[in-house]
Design a protein around this motif. Structure first.
Motif, PDB file in Angstrom:
ATOM      1  N   TYR A   1       4.336 -21.806 -33.412  1.00  0.00           N
ATOM      2  CA  TYR A   1       3.830 -20.466 -33.081  1.00  0.00           C
ATOM      3  C   TYR A   1       3.291 -19.798 -34.351  1.00  0.00           C
ATOM      4  O   TYR A   1       3.945 -18.921 -34.940  1.00  0.00           O
ATOM      5  CB  TYR A   1       4.942 -19.621 -32.452  1.00  0.00           C
ATOM      6  CG  TYR A   1       5.452 -20.184 -31.147  1.00  0.00           C
ATOM      7  CD1 TYR A   1       4.786 -19.943 -29.942  1.00  0.00           C
ATOM      8  CD2 TYR A   1       6.589 -20.996 -31.105  1.00  0.00           C
ATOM      9  CE1 TYR A   1       5.236 -20.473 -28.739  1.00  0.00           C
ATOM     10  CE2 TYR A   1       7.056 -21.533 -29.913  1.00  0.00           C
ATOM     11  CZ  TYR A   1       6.375 -21.271 -28.734  1.00  0.00           C
ATOM     12  OH  TYR A   1       6.824 -21.800 -27.553  1.00  0.00           O
TER      13      TYR A   1
ATOM     14  N   LEU B   1       1.178 -17.565 -35.053  1.00  0.00           N
ATOM     15  CA  LEU B   1       0.961 -16.109 -35.137  1.00  0.00           C
ATOM     16  C   LEU B   1       2.213 -15.384 -35.637  1.00  0.00           C
ATOM     17  O   LEU B   1       2.129 -14.260 -36.155  1.00  0.00           O
ATOM     18  CB  LEU B   1       0.538 -15.536 -33.781  1.00  0.00           C
ATOM     19  CG  LEU B   1      -0.797 -16.022 -33.200  1.00  0.00           C
ATOM     20  CD1 LEU B   1      -1.083 -15.331 -31.866  1.00  0.00           C
ATOM     21  CD2 LEU B   1      -1.945 -15.773 -34.171  1.00  0.00           C
TER      22      LEU B   1
ATOM     23  N   SER C   1       3.370 -10.490 -32.363  1.00  0.00           N
ATOM     24  CA  SER C   1       2.643 -11.759 -32.479  1.00  0.00           C
ATOM     25  C   SER C   1       2.298 -12.331 -31.105  1.00  0.00           C
ATOM     26  O   SER C   1       1.204 -12.861 -30.907  1.00  0.00           O
ATOM     27  CB  SER C   1       3.491 -12.788 -33.233  1.00  0.00           C
ATOM     28  OG  SER C   1       4.062 -12.224 -34.398  1.00  0.00           O
ATOM     29  N   TYR C   2       3.227 -12.233 -30.183  1.00  0.00           N
ATOM     30  CA  TYR C   2       3.058 -12.787 -28.836  1.00  0.00           C
ATOM     31  C   TYR C   2       3.531 -11.751 -27.810  1.00  0.00           C
ATOM     32  O   TYR C   2       4.687 -11.766 -27.373  1.00  0.00           O
ATOM     33  CB  TYR C   2       3.853 -14.095 -28.685  1.00  0.00           C
ATOM     34  CG  TYR C   2       3.350 -15.194 -29.603  1.00  0.00           C
ATOM     35  CD1 TYR C   2       2.251 -15.979 -29.243  1.00  0.00           C
ATOM     36  CD2 TYR C   2       3.953 -15.431 -30.843  1.00  0.00           C
ATOM     37  CE1 TYR C   2       1.764 -16.967 -30.083  1.00  0.00           C
ATOM     38  CE2 TYR C   2       3.470 -16.425 -31.694  1.00  0.00           C
ATOM     39  CZ  TYR C   2       2.378 -17.184 -31.314  1.00  0.00           C
ATOM     40  OH  TYR C   2       1.902 -18.158 -32.155  1.00  0.00           O
TER      41      TYR C   2
ATOM     42  N   ASN D   1       3.306 -11.379 -24.752  1.00  0.00           N
ATOM     43  CA  ASN D   1       3.852 -11.826 -23.464  1.00  0.00           C
ATOM     44  C   ASN D   1       5.372 -12.001 -23.498  1.00  0.00           C
ATOM     45  O   ASN D   1       5.994 -12.221 -22.465  1.00  0.00           O
ATOM     46  CB  ASN D   1       3.190 -13.126 -23.019  1.00  0.00           C
ATOM     47  CG  ASN D   1       3.419 -14.256 -24.008  1.00  0.00           C
ATOM     48  OD1 ASN D   1       3.260 -14.067 -25.216  1.00  0.00           O
ATOM     49  ND2 ASN D   1       3.816 -15.411 -23.516  1.00  0.00           N
ATOM     50  N   LEU D   2       5.976 -11.896 -24.681  1.00  0.00           N
ATOM     51  CA  LEU D   2       7.436 -12.033 -24.781  1.00  0.00           C
ATOM     52  C   LEU D   2       8.172 -10.768 -24.326  1.00  0.00           C
ATOM     53  O   LEU D   2       9.374 -10.791 -24.099  1.00  0.00           O
ATOM     54  CB  LEU D   2       7.843 -12.329 -26.232  1.00  0.00           C
ATOM     55  CG  LEU D   2       7.341 -13.656 -26.830  1.00  0.00           C
ATOM     56  CD1 LEU D   2       7.582 -13.685 -28.331  1.00  0.00           C
ATOM     57  CD2 LEU D   2       8.023 -14.849 -26.153  1.00  0.00           C
TER      58      LEU D   2
ATOM     59  N   GLN E   1       4.449  -6.550 -21.719  1.00  0.00           N
ATOM     60  CA  GLN E   1       3.437  -7.470 -22.247  1.00  0.00           C
ATOM     61  C   GLN E   1       2.239  -6.763 -22.886  1.00  0.00           C
ATOM     62  O   GLN E   1       1.123  -7.261 -22.852  1.00  0.00           O
ATOM     63  CB  GLN E   1       2.986  -8.429 -21.138  1.00  0.00           C
ATOM     64  CG  GLN E   1       4.171  -9.114 -20.455  1.00  0.00           C
ATOM     65  CD  GLN E   1       3.815 -10.367 -19.701  1.00  0.00           C
ATOM     66  OE1 GLN E   1       2.733 -10.469 -19.136  1.00  0.00           O
ATOM     67  NE2 GLN E   1       4.722 -11.333 -19.693  1.00  0.00           N
TER      68      GLN E   1
ATOM     69  N   TYR F   1       0.310  -4.978 -26.307  1.00  0.00           N
ATOM     70  CA  TYR F   1       0.257  -5.131 -27.770  1.00  0.00           C
ATOM     71  C   TYR F   1       1.045  -4.038 -28.465  1.00  0.00           C
ATOM     72  O   TYR F   1       0.957  -2.878 -28.104  1.00  0.00           O
ATOM     73  CB  TYR F   1      -1.201  -5.101 -28.253  1.00  0.00           C
ATOM     74  CG  TYR F   1      -1.859  -6.452 -28.138  1.00  0.00           C
ATOM     75  CD1 TYR F   1      -1.648  -7.426 -29.126  1.00  0.00           C
ATOM     76  CD2 TYR F   1      -2.632  -6.775 -27.033  1.00  0.00           C
ATOM     77  CE1 TYR F   1      -2.222  -8.681 -29.001  1.00  0.00           C
ATOM     78  CE2 TYR F   1      -3.214  -8.030 -26.906  1.00  0.00           C
ATOM     79  CZ  TYR F   1      -3.003  -8.980 -27.892  1.00  0.00           C
ATOM     80  OH  TYR F   1      -3.551 -10.213 -27.762  1.00  0.00           O
TER      81      TYR F   1
ATOM     82  N   PHE G   1      10.223 -20.290 -25.442  1.00  0.00           N
ATOM     83  CA  PHE G   1       9.830 -19.871 -26.799  1.00  0.00           C
ATOM     84  C   PHE G   1      11.046 -19.918 -27.734  1.00  0.00           C
ATOM     85  O   PHE G   1      10.993 -20.512 -28.818  1.00  0.00           O
ATOM     86  CB  PHE G   1       9.253 -18.445 -26.729  1.00  0.00           C
ATOM     87  CG  PHE G   1       9.076 -17.753 -28.064  1.00  0.00           C
ATOM     88  CD1 PHE G   1       7.927 -17.968 -28.823  1.00  0.00           C
ATOM     89  CD2 PHE G   1      10.041 -16.875 -28.549  1.00  0.00           C
ATOM     90  CE1 PHE G   1       7.754 -17.322 -30.051  1.00  0.00           C
ATOM     91  CE2 PHE G   1       9.880 -16.224 -29.769  1.00  0.00           C
ATOM     92  CZ  PHE G   1       8.731 -16.454 -30.519  1.00  0.00           C
TER      93      PHE G   1
END
Ligand code: ACM
Ligand code: ZN
Length: 358
Positions: free
Chosen positions: A109, A111, A165-166, A168-169, A173, A175, A199
């Motif tokens: 991962y 990012l 960074s992600y 969707n975690l 969801q 930013y 993840f």
């Protein structure tokens, strides 16, 4: 291991003896400490004639360093490890992930490092992370000094850098930025989304390759339940798993991660909040909100590490935690049976770094 040393100083000799290299090192450290008692040390110093028989009482003698609120380079980490060695500590608890920065290289991962390791403070882009090569080097350095490193990968809270960074975690969801101030943040990992656990397992697979310790710290503290209360996926999980509320959902989360690690022969350590409801899997409780969490843990047959804010928080003001309080710190509180006392494997002092710039 409990092998200690003896240090005998006579008028014409100094003898350190031990059955282990660790014991010999600790004997030398005691000798150096006696030398350092000489004020204004230059060429001439004196030592008391003395006989010391010493060994460690606790199996876990830890220090935490928070490398997320502020980032410290490898040389600083080595210096910290040298200090732990002087004081015969044997655990370096490496706090590696936070709202304000992700500090460990993860190949799967990227990012996490290109985004999650950096934040925009008022002056500059601030941050950094440890590469896998650097981590291996530090682990080796610590082992030579008889210090194990326990990495901490925080979940489900203190995870905003990962979520930045992600996205969707998280539950909604959306930013978010890597956090640039201090506190407790409501963005935490979604407990209703199975891809979050995939993840986490991927991350832990890369983490355990770097750290030989059979203990992994998974955090578990300060996870506000606001997002979970308002998330259809989390609410669905509560229903399908027959859980009572979001506190039981937190235990579900921790238990699921503990089981992932148990399959890899690793045991989790978690902050005392992980006892918000029952955890069936083996887990060691690190008690920080006083001694109570640790007492509750040993009374239910679990092991505990004591890190109460009253004695063991080195980032607190000197007026709160002075030297006398630290030296007075006894990880074993009164009122426990011998069996319960044995479950307290030691103590740990925490150095959080919100106010430590370098
Ligand atoms: C902690 O100090 N939040 C473990
Ligand atoms: Zn959710």
């Amino acid at each position: 291991d409990k092998k200690g040393y003896s240090l005998i100083i006579k008028s014409d000799s100094i003898i350190i003896s031990s059955k282990s290299q660790k014991g010999t090192l600790h004997g030398l450290q005691s000798l150096f400490q006696l030398i350092a008692l000489n004020e204004g040390l230059n060429q001439n110093f004196s030592l008391p004639c003395i006989e010391i028989d010493d060994s460690n009482f606790f199996q876990h003698r830890g220090f935490l360093l928070d490398c997320c609120r502020h980032f410290f380079d490898v040389n600083t980490i080595k210096k910290y490890i040298d200090l732990l060695s002087i004081y015969k500590m044997n655990v370096f608890h490496w706090h590696l992930t936070e709202d304000q920065g992700w500090r460990i290289e993860i190949e799967k991962y990227p990012l996490l490092n290109s985004v999650g390791s950096w934040r925009n403070d008022s002056l500059e882009k601030y941050g950094g992370y440890y590469t896998k090569e650097q981590i291996k080097e530090v682990v080796k350095y610590a082992k030579k000094r008889h210090i194990d490193i326990i990495p901490e990968i925080e979940l489900p809270g203190h995870a905003q850098a990962a979520i930045a960074s992600y996205p969707n975690l998280s539950c909604n969801q959306k930013y978010v930025d890597v956090a640039n101030d201090w506190g407790v943040f409501k963005e935490i990992y979604c407990a209703g989304n199975d891809s979050v656990f995939i993840f986490i397992e991927d991350i832990l697979n890369e983490v355990i390759e770097l750290f030989p310790s059979n203990l992994i710290h998974i955090g578990g503290d300060e996870a506000p339940k606001f997002r979970w209360k308002n998330c259809p996926k989390c609410q669905n999980r509560i229903k399908t798993e027959g859980l009572k509320d979001e506190h039981e959902l937190q235990s579900y989360f921790i238990e699921r991660v503990a089981n992932i690690l148990a399959k890899k022969n690793k045991t989790i350590i978690g902050w005392d909040e992980i006892l918000e409801s029952e955890i069936k899997t083996d887990a060691i409780i690190q008690s920080w909100r006083g001694f109570e969490g640790g007492i509750k843990a040993v009374k239910s047959g679990k092991k505990a590490i004591m890190s109460p804010t009253s004695n063991a928080y080195f980032d607190y003001k000197i007026s709160t935690t002075d030297l006398e309080k630290v030296y007075d710190f006894n990880p074993i509180p009164k009122g426990l049976t011998p069996k319960e006392q044995n479950l307290i494997i030691g103590g740990e002092c925490n150095l959080w770094s919100e106010r430590i710039l370098n």
